[in-house]
Design a protein around this motif. Sequence first.
Motif, PDB file in Angstrom:
ATOM      1  N   ASP A 152       0.808  -1.216   0.000  1.00 15.24           N
ATOM      2  CA  ASP A 152       0.000   0.000   0.000  1.00 15.24           C
ATOM      3  C   ASP A 152       0.845   1.272   0.000  1.00 15.24           C
ATOM      4  O   ASP A 152       0.311   2.370  -0.219  1.00 15.24           O
ATOM      5  CB  ASP A 152      -0.922   0.021   1.223  1.00 15.24           C
ATOM      6  CG  ASP A 152      -1.964  -1.087   1.181  1.00 15.24           C
ATOM      7  OD1 ASP A 152      -2.318  -1.507   0.069  1.00 15.24           O
ATOM      8  OD2 ASP A 152      -2.401  -1.531   2.261  1.00 15.24           O
ATOM      9  N   THR A 153       2.126   1.141   0.246  1.00 13.36           N
ATOM     10  CA  THR A 153       2.973   2.336   0.354  1.00 13.36           C
ATOM     11  C   THR A 153       4.025   2.432  -0.747  1.00 13.36           C
ATOM     12  O   THR A 153       4.700   3.466  -0.850  1.00 13.36           O
ATOM     13  CB  THR A 153       3.682   2.357   1.715  1.00 13.36           C
ATOM     14  OG1 THR A 153       4.526   1.197   1.830  1.00 13.36           O
ATOM     15  CG2 THR A 153       2.669   2.347   2.857  1.00 13.36           C
ATOM     16  N   VAL A 154       4.173   1.390  -1.541  1.00 11.31           N
ATOM     17  CA  VAL A 154       5.214   1.363  -2.576  1.00 11.31           C
ATOM     18  C   VAL A 154       4.584   1.553  -3.954  1.00 11.31           C
ATOM     19  O   VAL A 154       3.579   0.901  -4.272  1.00 11.31           O
ATOM     20  CB  VAL A 154       5.984   0.024  -2.529  1.00 11.31           C
ATOM     21  CG1 VAL A 154       6.974  -0.069  -3.683  1.00 11.31           C
ATOM     22  CG2 VAL A 154       6.715  -0.104  -1.207  1.00 11.31           C
ATOM     23  N   PRO A 155       5.144   2.425  -4.789  1.00  7.59           N
ATOM     24  CA  PRO A 155       4.597   2.599  -6.140  1.00  7.59           C
ATOM     25  C   PRO A 155       4.869   1.361  -6.991  1.00  7.59           C
ATOM     26  O   PRO A 155       5.973   0.816  -6.967  1.00  7.59           O
ATOM     27  CB  PRO A 155       5.358   3.814  -6.680  1.00  7.59           C
ATOM     28  CG  PRO A 155       6.642   3.826  -5.909  1.00  7.59           C
ATOM     29  CD  PRO A 155       6.312   3.311  -4.547  1.00  7.59           C
ATOM     30  N   TYR A 156       3.857   0.923  -7.721  1.00  5.85           N
ATOM     31  CA  TYR A 156       4.028  -0.231  -8.602  1.00  5.85           C
ATOM     32  C   TYR A 156       3.140  -0.059  -9.830  1.00  5.85           C
ATOM     33  O   TYR A 156       2.193   0.731  -9.850  1.00  5.85           O
ATOM     34  CB  TYR A 156       3.688  -1.535  -7.878  1.00  5.85           C
ATOM     35  CG  TYR A 156       2.251  -1.647  -7.418  1.00  5.85           C
ATOM     36  CD1 TYR A 156       1.241  -2.088  -8.281  1.00  5.85           C
ATOM     37  CD2 TYR A 156       1.895  -1.306  -6.111  1.00  5.85           C
ATOM     38  CE1 TYR A 156      -0.069  -2.184  -7.859  1.00  5.85           C
ATOM     39  CE2 TYR A 156       0.591  -1.392  -5.682  1.00  5.85           C
ATOM     40  CZ  TYR A 156      -0.395  -1.841  -6.565  1.00  5.85           C
ATOM     41  OH  TYR A 156      -1.700  -1.922  -6.147  1.00  5.85           O
ATOM     42  N   PHE A 157       3.469  -0.823 -10.845  1.00  2.00           N
ATOM     43  CA  PHE A 157       2.689  -0.838 -12.084  1.00  2.00           C
ATOM     44  C   PHE A 157       1.999  -2.188 -12.223  1.00  2.00           C
ATOM     45  O   PHE A 157       2.438  -3.193 -11.665  1.00  2.00           O
ATOM     46  CB  PHE A 157       3.583  -0.597 -13.307  1.00  2.00           C
ATOM     47  CG  PHE A 157       4.196   0.767 -13.367  1.00  2.00           C
ATOM     48  CD1 PHE A 157       3.527   1.818 -13.984  1.00  2.00           C
ATOM     49  CD2 PHE A 157       5.442   1.009 -12.813  1.00  2.00           C
ATOM     50  CE1 PHE A 157       4.098   3.082 -14.039  1.00  2.00           C
ATOM     51  CE2 PHE A 157       6.022   2.253 -12.865  1.00  2.00           C
ATOM     52  CZ  PHE A 157       5.351   3.303 -13.476  1.00  2.00           C
ATOM     53  N   THR A 158       0.917  -2.202 -13.005  1.00  6.97           N
ATOM     54  CA  THR A 158       0.294  -3.427 -13.490  1.00  6.97           C
ATOM     55  C   THR A 158       0.212  -3.292 -15.006  1.00  6.97           C
ATOM     56  O   THR A 158       0.628  -2.279 -15.582  1.00  6.97           O
ATOM     57  CB  THR A 158      -1.120  -3.623 -12.912  1.00  6.97           C
ATOM     58  OG1 THR A 158      -1.995  -2.603 -13.452  1.00  6.97           O
ATOM     59  CG2 THR A 158      -1.109  -3.534 -11.389  1.00  6.97           C
ATOM     60  N   ASN A 159      -0.351  -4.299 -15.663  1.00  2.11           N
ATOM     61  CA  ASN A 159      -0.484  -4.183 -17.118  1.00  2.11           C
ATOM     62  C   ASN A 159      -1.416  -3.039 -17.503  1.00  2.11           C
ATOM     63  O   ASN A 159      -1.383  -2.556 -18.642  1.00  2.11           O
ATOM     64  CB  ASN A 159      -0.983  -5.493 -17.730  1.00  2.11           C
ATOM     65  CG  ASN A 159      -2.442  -5.777 -17.461  1.00  2.11           C
ATOM     66  OD1 ASN A 159      -2.818  -6.051 -16.320  1.00  2.11           O
ATOM     67  ND2 ASN A 159      -3.275  -5.716 -18.489  1.00  2.11           N
ATOM     68  N   GLU A 160      -2.251  -2.578 -16.565  1.00  2.00           N
ATOM     69  CA  GLU A 160      -3.159  -1.471 -16.871  1.00  2.00           C
ATOM     70  C   GLU A 160      -2.462  -0.120 -16.847  1.00  2.00           C
ATOM     71  O   GLU A 160      -2.998   0.855 -17.374  1.00  2.00           O
ATOM     72  CB  GLU A 160      -4.336  -1.467 -15.881  1.00  2.00           C
ATOM     73  CG  GLU A 160      -5.285  -2.637 -16.057  1.00  2.00           C
ATOM     74  CD  GLU A 160      -6.486  -2.561 -15.136  1.00  2.00           C
ATOM     75  OE1 GLU A 160      -7.490  -3.240 -15.430  1.00  2.00           O
ATOM     76  OE2 GLU A 160      -6.429  -1.831 -14.129  1.00  2.00           O
ATOM     77  N   THR A 161      -1.280  -0.047 -16.244  1.00  2.00           N
ATOM     78  CA  THR A 161      -0.600   1.245 -16.121  1.00  2.00           C
ATOM     79  C   THR A 161       0.795   1.274 -16.742  1.00  2.00           C
ATOM     80  O   THR A 161       1.307   2.364 -17.020  1.00  2.00           O
ATOM     81  CB  THR A 161      -0.484   1.635 -14.638  1.00  2.00           C
ATOM     82  OG1 THR A 161       0.215   0.589 -13.925  1.00  2.00           O
ATOM     83  CG2 THR A 161      -1.855   1.823 -14.011  1.00  2.00           C
TER      84      THR A 161
END
Length: 471
Positions: A152-161
């Motif tokens: 919840d505190t770390v920036p991450y990507f998924t295939n949507e972003t």
Amino acid sequence: MQRIETDICVIGAGSGGLSVAAGAVQMGARVALIEAGEMGGDCLNAGCVPSKALIAAAKAAEAQRRGFRGVAPVAPQVDFGAVKDHVAAVIAQIAPVDSQERFEGLGCTVIRAFARFTGPREVLAGDTMVRARRFVIATGSRPFVPPIEGVDTVPYFTNETIFDLRDRPGHLVIIGGGPIGIEMAQAHRRLGCDVTVIEAAKALGRDDPELAAVILQALADEGIRLIEGQPVVRLSGQPGAVEVTLGDGTQVRGTHLLMAVGRKVALDGMGLEAAGIAHTPKGVTVDARLRSSNRRVYAVGDAAAGLQFTHVAGWHAGIVIRQIVLGLPAKADTRAVPRVTYTDPELAQVGLTEAEARAAHGTALTVVRAEFAHNDRAQAEGKAKGLIKVMVVKGRPVGAGIAGPQAGELIGLWALAISARLKLSAVAGMVAPYPTLGEVSKRAAGAYFGPKLFENSALKRLVRLVQRWLP
């Protein structure tokens, strides 16, 4: 509140939903199509289309980097932002086919709102109540984000972003070694990123290990770091500096993080209970006809709790159209559904893997192989690594797997053979143009008959007898 009565209400404008809506309305049915997000769904906007556009750019970069015998290699000059412009342009080129304007032009009533069942035959979408004779749930799926400490505190990507990222990552850490993770790993590596893939179990674990090994070795040769058998237990960091802690205490540091650990069916908040539609976290519970516990409601694609592929959603659409538009019987038989991982080389499978076939058929199984090293076209193009495996029972293929160049194109023949229950002699007897990669399939089929022809002493005696008496 506006009220609409229609023959068919389709919920979800992805591949499956659009196929149902387009087919049904053009055959004369009244159709309402409901979509809360983007027309075209995940495949167009965040899945198949953008990923293959990115892979194409990466392939072009790698071709420069490798060169060819007599053609000097050069370091590719990659403009990462321009690559993403290419991805966006491809989406824009295809988007009109899936657009609201096109479907309204076909005669559909398109409602851009979230759909919620209020009863067995009614759905509320925005300020519109839709009552229909039949419903088709085609809501697709979304990236699954596991409850890892610190997520919840770390920036991450998924295939949507990830496709919106215009600045090239210095070091992309990917959690998940399935097809999405592996495809994105190779694409980003070829575009100039350092890449680490972390998989809690075995990378490409759903596929035949012998075939998967070809792909994983190719990734290792390109400099991709793969960590298997280690779960992620904690995440920390900030934009540009993320840290992943593994179960054994190892820490992996990178600049960007991509979550690729699977997908979750998008059914939340749809009021399925109000409509008497049985479901699980995997999707709507359907029978072989794709009909739910509510006889008026069908589900297709990812929502149908089965194989999560765009081509399956399109195939499901045809099965449902046959029933709810034409009133004809139809069932879904998944034994001939192919799947492809679009790495270089590609990995494709249809039907049973070797392990699955051995478990199902035991000693009745024969496995035949053919290497791309023996294919003249593959040799000419410098792409001779890989093989095809065909699982055969009583002279008929029950599965086929290919690791090699254009495996996704080559697997279609075997999907047809299994679907039509063709004998292997049909493939062995076909005339394949020379030189083509397709000859590898004919060679594999021929390998099944080779021992019967060339190691048969009785046949050799017969041939000698025939030769003696021929004029």
